[in-house]
Design a protein around this motif. Structure first.
Motif, mmCIF file in Angstrom:
data_model
loop_
_atom_site.group_PDB
_atom_site.id
_atom_site.type_symbol
_atom_site.label_atom_id
_atom_site.label_comp_id
_atom_site.label_asym_id
_atom_site.label_seq_id
_atom_site.Cartn_x
_atom_site.Cartn_y
_atom_site.Cartn_z
ATOM 1 N N PRO A 154 0.822 -1.225 0.000
ATOM 2 C CA PRO A 154 0.000 0.000 0.000
ATOM 3 C C PRO A 154 0.853 1.271 0.000
ATOM 4 O O PRO A 154 0.439 2.294 -0.568
ATOM 5 N N LEU A 155 2.045 1.219 0.615
ATOM 6 C CA LEU A 155 2.920 2.397 0.591
ATOM 7 C C LEU A 155 3.399 2.679 -0.831
ATOM 8 O O LEU A 155 3.412 3.846 -1.275
ATOM 9 N N VAL A 156 3.785 1.629 -1.541
ATOM 10 C CA VAL A 156 4.214 1.810 -2.940
ATOM 11 C C VAL A 156 3.047 2.334 -3.773
ATOM 12 O O VAL A 156 3.211 3.234 -4.608
ATOM 13 N N ALA A 157 1.844 1.776 -3.546
ATOM 14 C CA ALA A 157 0.662 2.230 -4.289
ATOM 15 C C ALA A 157 0.385 3.713 -4.031
ATOM 16 O O ALA A 157 0.076 4.474 -4.963
ATOM 17 N N GLY A 159 2.625 5.921 -3.093
ATOM 18 C CA GLY A 159 3.696 6.652 -3.749
ATOM 19 C C GLY A 159 3.449 6.813 -5.241
ATOM 20 O O GLY A 159 3.662 7.891 -5.815
ATOM 21 N N LEU A 160 2.975 5.747 -5.894
ATOM 22 C CA LEU A 160 2.664 5.820 -7.330
ATOM 23 C C LEU A 160 1.519 6.791 -7.596
ATOM 24 O O LEU A 160 1.534 7.526 -8.594
ATOM 25 N N LEU A 161 0.536 6.787 -6.707
ATOM 26 C CA LEU A 161 -0.590 7.717 -6.857
ATOM 27 C C LEU A 161 -0.096 9.166 -6.801
ATOM 28 O O LEU A 161 -0.542 10.017 -7.583
ATOM 29 N N ILE A 162 0.861 9.422 -5.920
ATOM 30 C CA ILE A 162 1.399 10.785 -5.795
ATOM 31 C C ILE A 162 2.220 11.174 -7.017
ATOM 32 O O ILE A 162 2.019 12.246 -7.595
ATOM 33 N N VAL A 163 3.159 10.310 -7.433
ATOM 34 C CA VAL A 163 4.070 10.698 -8.516
ATOM 35 C C VAL A 163 3.355 10.791 -9.857
ATOM 36 O O VAL A 163 3.745 11.587 -10.729
ATOM 37 N N PHE A 164 2.296 10.003 -10.043
ATOM 38 C CA PHE A 164 1.552 10.077 -11.305
ATOM 39 C C PHE A 164 0.426 11.097 -11.247
ATOM 40 O O PHE A 164 0.088 11.711 -12.263
ATOM 41 N N GLY A 165 -0.159 11.284 -10.062
ATOM 42 C CA GLY A 165 -1.326 12.151 -9.969
ATOM 43 C C GLY A 165 -1.038 13.600 -9.635
ATOM 44 O O GLY A 165 -1.703 14.505 -10.152
ATOM 45 N N LEU A 166 -0.041 13.866 -8.766
ATOM 46 C CA LEU A 166 0.223 15.238 -8.342
ATOM 47 C C LEU A 166 0.547 16.192 -9.495
ATOM 48 O O LEU A 166 0.080 17.337 -9.492
ATOM 49 N N PRO A 167 1.351 15.769 -10.510
ATOM 50 C CA PRO A 167 1.635 16.702 -11.614
ATOM 51 C C PRO A 167 0.392 17.174 -12.354
ATOM 52 O O PRO A 167 0.422 18.228 -12.999
ATOM 53 N N ARG A 168 -0.724 16.428 -12.262
ATOM 54 C CA ARG A 168 -1.969 16.874 -12.894
ATOM 55 C C ARG A 168 -2.598 18.045 -12.130
ATOM 56 O O ARG A 168 -3.400 18.799 -12.693
ATOM 57 N N LEU A 327 11.189 5.206 -2.669
ATOM 58 C CA LEU A 327 12.139 5.250 -3.779
ATOM 59 C C LEU A 327 11.744 4.266 -4.876
ATOM 60 O O LEU A 327 11.974 4.525 -6.061
ATOM 61 N N VAL A 328 11.139 3.149 -4.501
ATOM 62 C CA VAL A 328 10.633 2.202 -5.500
ATOM 63 C C VAL A 328 9.561 2.862 -6.347
ATOM 64 O O VAL A 328 9.543 2.730 -7.582
ATOM 65 N N ALA A 329 8.660 3.593 -5.717
ATOM 66 C CA ALA A 329 7.591 4.286 -6.450
ATOM 67 C C ALA A 329 8.177 5.301 -7.423
ATOM 68 O O ALA A 329 7.726 5.408 -8.576
ATOM 69 N N VAL A 330 9.191 6.042 -6.981
ATOM 70 C CA VAL A 330 9.836 7.036 -7.844
ATOM 71 C C VAL A 330 10.497 6.355 -9.040
ATOM 72 O O VAL A 330 10.363 6.800 -10.190
ATOM 73 N N MET A 331 11.195 5.251 -8.810
ATOM 74 C CA MET A 331 11.900 4.570 -9.896
ATOM 75 C C MET A 331 10.928 3.904 -10.870
ATOM 76 O O MET A 331 11.190 3.838 -12.075
#
Length: 491
Positions: A154-157, A159-168, A327-331
């Motif tokens: 869930p932490l990786v999920a 993180g992915l939500l933030i890195v993909f969604g925040l720029p929108r 860091l996994v989410a970022v990579m």
């Protein structure tokens, strides 16, 4: 630094908005470099501090000497794989000597113009290089997701939500940095037991110092380290120049590849004198810097190195609690953003010649299989050369005509004549049926190599043995000079 780069740096320093982008980009890259440097140290078989100090010295040195602004250089997996056998067999001091020699070799290669060879790398090899690297970055995250507490997922999920969604929503702050801060706050605040950066290895508590490798300065030592130095030099230059070209495309700017080549050499020399393991450009961290964070100047590269040192020496305890999930989410984001999705669309594959697709797939397959970008690119270029030669060879045509009285047979040759197209030229003539005089018209051709001259010699010699007079006509000046220089001397 060129006048344009100087103006860009000064403009950034005067603009709080642009400077904030460079500073935050450098901070995100520094955070991403720490676990990578620790992991590469393990691969190379050296103390984790060596990898961290190498990342610092490479980044700071290349920020001044490199030819591609905003590109990140540090300790890399490709170099770690090359030097690992040397460390295992002869120890760290021999590794340091090899890194110093590799830097000297890179400077010499830069002086000899090795950067100009980049123009011989086809576009599909570049596409394959990028796609393979994206796959390798993604694959490298798999161990961080296996055999871990369920809370990691869930932490990786998130993180992915933030890195993909925040720029929108906003680009004021790099989404990667937000993901790292938020996930760290959650794990610390909730006292979650998950893998952290500190689990990767011990962080240093002091600054690196200058040293000389404790090895005999002898021919025997040179014989030991030279093969490794040469491999480090070539792998490092290839990966750096390929990354520079990719950043050129992403930023729509040009870079000085020759300067980048000798800058990499100088950075490895500096790193060697500080006891480092050497390195080259890092495409993953470079994409974080350029694509995910929007950095464009040398400031971000310099600050990435400085922040890295400050983080591990001064704030080591804080950095150590950053969850690897962040860091996994970022990579993963970097991998997805780097992959050239257009290259695998059905419409693209349908439009693209099969040979071009084969080159791209060969580059991807070999790179992913070998985990070595240099080998993958080398195979891709080789496949492209073979397929190109085969395709061009089919463009050569030989047409036979006989004049009205049957006294002269004329062969009209059209197309580029080189080893792939001229090797079967010998079989294109009707030696038995031809009259006493034959004209070979090459006005629509060009003689490129010794193979073609040898093929023409073989044709004229076979006619001569049958008593047939042969005239070769229509050669352009360059072809005449090559034929006059070689004909009759090739055996």
């Amino acid at each position: 630094m060129t006048p344009e780069e100087r103006q860009s740096v000064l403009r950034t320093l005067r603009s709080p908005k642009l400077l904030k982008t460079e500073v935050l980009a450098g901070l995100v890259v520094a955070l991403a470099l720490i676990p990578e440097a620790l992991a590469f140290s393990v691969i190379a078989g050296v103390d984790p501090r060596i990898g961290l100090f190498s990342a610092f010295t490479m980044a700071v040195t290349i920020s001044f000497l490199g030819g591609r602004p905003a590109m990140i250089s540090a300790a890399t997996g490709a170099v770690a794989l090359v030097i690992a056998p040397l460390v295992a067999s002869h120890g760290v001091n021999y590794m340091i000597a090899a890194v110093l020699l590799a830097g000297v070799v890179q400077v010499l290669l830069a002086v000899l113009g090795v950067a100009k060879l980049m123009r011989f790398i086809p576009r599909q090899v570049m596409v394959g290089f990028v796609n393979a690297l994206a796959i390798l970055i993604l694959v490298a995250q798999v161990p961080e997701l296996l055999g871990v507490p369920w809370l990691v997922y869930p932490l990786v999920a998130l993180g992915l939500l933030i890195v993909f969604g925040l720029p929108r929503l906003t680009t004021a702050v790099p989404a990667s940095l937000v993901a790292i801060v938020v996930l760290t706050a959650i794990t610390v605040g909730a006292s979650l037991t998950v893998p952290t950066v500190g689990d990767k290895g011990e962080l240093p508590e002091s600054l690196p110092s200058l040293l000389l490798p404790d090895v005999p300065f002898s021919l025997d030592t040179l014989q030991v380290i030279f093969p490794y130095a040469l491999a480090v030099a070539f792998v490092g230059l290839l990966e750096s120049l390929m990354t520079a070209k990719l950043v050129d495309d992403v930023t729509d700017t040009r870079s000085n590849k020759t300067r980048e080549a000798w800058g990499q050499g100088a950075a490895n020399i500096v790193t060697g004198f500080f006891g480092g393991m050497g390195g080259c450009a890092m495409i993953g961290q470079t994409m974080i810097n350029v694509k995910a964070s929007g950095a464009r100047t040398r400031i971000s590269t310099f600050l990435a190195g400085v922040f890295l040192l400050v983080l591990v020496v001064v704030f080591g305890d804080v950095v150590a609690v950053i969850p690897m999930a962040a860091l996994v989410a970022v990579m993963i984001f970097v991998a997805v953003a780097s992959f050239d999705w257009h290259s695998i669309r059905p419409s693209t594959l349908k439009m693209m010649p099969k040979s071009e697709t084969a080159v791209m797939l060969a580059t991807v397959a070999v790179t992913v299989w070998s985990h070595n970008l240099a080998i993958g690119v080398g195979v891709g270029v080789l496949v492209a050369m073979v397929l190109f030669a085969r395709r061009v060879a089919h463009f050569v045509t030989v047409d036979r005509t006989v004049d009205d009285d049957g006294a002269v047979a004329t062969y009209t040759v059209n197309g580029e004549l080189f080893f792939a197209s001229s090797n079967d030229l010998y079989s294109q003539f009707e030696y038995v049926r031809d009259p006493a005089r034959v004209v070979i018209d090459l006005s629509g051709s060009h003689v490129w190599d010794a193979s073609t001259v040898a093929a023409l010699d073989a044709v004229t010699e076979k006619y001569r043995r049958r008593g047939t007079e042969v005239q070769i006509a229509g050669l352009n000046d360059a072809s005449v000079q090559m034929r006059n220089r070689m004909t009759g001397k090739l055996g």
